[in-house]
Design an enzyme around this catalytic site. Sequence first.
Site, PDB file in Angstrom:
ATOM      1  NE  ARG A  34      48.150  27.950  20.709  1.00  0.00           N
ATOM      2  CZ  ARG A  34      48.793  28.836  21.432  1.00  0.00           C
ATOM      3  NH1 ARG A  34      48.306  30.033  21.578  1.00  0.00           N
ATOM      4  NH2 ARG A  34      49.932  28.524  22.013  1.00  0.00           N
ATOM      5  CB  CYS A  92      41.642  37.027   9.567  1.00  0.00           C
ATOM      6  SG  CYS A  92      41.839  35.545   8.568  1.00  0.00           S
ATOM      7  CB  CYS A 143      44.123  32.767   8.070  1.00  0.00           C
ATOM      8  SG  CYS A 143      43.046  31.924   9.215  1.00  0.00           S
ATOM      9  CB  THR A 159      40.984  23.645  10.234  1.00  0.00           C
ATOM     10  OG1 THR A 159      41.834  24.593   9.576  1.00  0.00           O
ATOM     11  CG2 THR A 159      41.576  23.282  11.583  1.00  0.00           C
ATOM     12  CB  CYS A 171      39.701  32.485   8.900  1.00  0.00           C
ATOM     13  SG  CYS A 171      39.791  32.990  10.619  1.00  0.00           S
ATOM     14  NE  ARG A 182      34.491  24.975   5.741  1.00  0.00           N
ATOM     15  CZ  ARG A 182      34.632  25.149   7.045  1.00  0.00           C
ATOM     16  NH1 ARG A 182      34.102  26.200   7.642  1.00  0.00           N
ATOM     17  NH2 ARG A 182      35.302  24.288   7.787  1.00  0.00           N
ATOM     18  CB  CYS A 185      44.558  35.218  10.913  1.00  0.00           C
ATOM     19  SG  CYS A 185      43.159  34.593  11.875  1.00  0.00           S
TER      20      CYS A 185
HETATM   21 ZN   LIG Z   1      41.947  33.726  10.194  1.00  0.00          ZN
END
Ligand SMILES: [Zn+2]
Length: 358
Positions: free
Chosen positions: A45, A72, A38, A34, A69, A67, A42
């Site tokens: 999932r 969080c 994080c 993705t 999240c 990038r 966080c």
């Molecule tokens: Zn996160």
Amino acid sequence: MKQTLRLPTDNEFAAIRGNDASFDGRFYYGVASTKIFCRPSCVSRAPKRENVRIFDSTDAAEAAGFRPCKRCQPDKAPAADARLERARALIDSKLAMGEPTPTLPQLAKAAHMGATHLQRRFAAAYGLSPRAYAEAQRVALLKTELRNGSGVTDAIYGAGFGAASRVYEKAGRWLGMTPADYRRGGEGLTLTVAIRRTAMGSTLVAESTRGVAALLFGNTEKAMLAELRDEFPAARTDRDDTAGAAAFAALEAMLAGREPPKGLRLDLRGTPFQIRVWTALQAIPAGETRSYQQIAQSLGAPKASRAVGSACGNNIIGVLVPCHRALRSDGSLGGYRWGLDRKEKLLTGEGVALEPAE
Ligand SMILES: [Zn+2]
């Protein structure tokens, strides 16, 4: 600047899967599929391990094209108090070296603070006193060693416990079973598993001899059984769809807006802090919500709201431990282990007016 990007160690991956806020600030993780990064705590999932990349800093993550999240917000870290972090680092490093936990005066010296002050600030920031924190870290290490297949005695000494007898004394409370049983994730534990359709869709109830150990929702039976296996990888499971009647009755009562029958036993398995959070959640009446912050305050740990959020994300007894009644301070939903659409449905079913989505 030196740019670091690497695969997670066992401990780091366990921290990510456990949303362990005690690792926040020590590393960040990105998900290769993705391109989002994080903090360890966080509640999004848990990613597949092969997709996880570890970064030492947010700069390193961003330089590698990841990038932050939105959930969080790792780039907006309120700087943890560096002096408290020094005390915590000292506890961690002693533990890693198999040495005794530093005394409060030693910690106070490392943090350049008075002992009483340190004690109070530490508890406010991390939700646990330095002593309880050290103990929790030791137990976490013990669990990891046992899961990795170390012999029980090696694991006990490897985690810095001076005497096996002390561990056995407290094992029931810490691990929910004896160390030998905990090895390979719940070996020796038998869970009776029932799956039924409820107003929430497919619902799984798993019970131990101590009570309800899990209540999970899922789109498929397979997904729920996999989630249960993740939590209790070596527990024996007996499928019996007629079991768990009292838990299903309590769930249906709550979904219909009635009080659940009293006396249903829950088998809460977690750290002392997690169990305090889950107990606090059970005191929130239907139709009401609390912010993570308010819950943290009610536990006497006003700065531990992120740890409260993590504990909510780690709750595996859905609805009966009503983590859906915990929201962010701005009234937004925060996270929900089984999807925000389920959380929204539960809350609107209880008559909670939600803020329109932003
Ligand atoms: Zn996160």
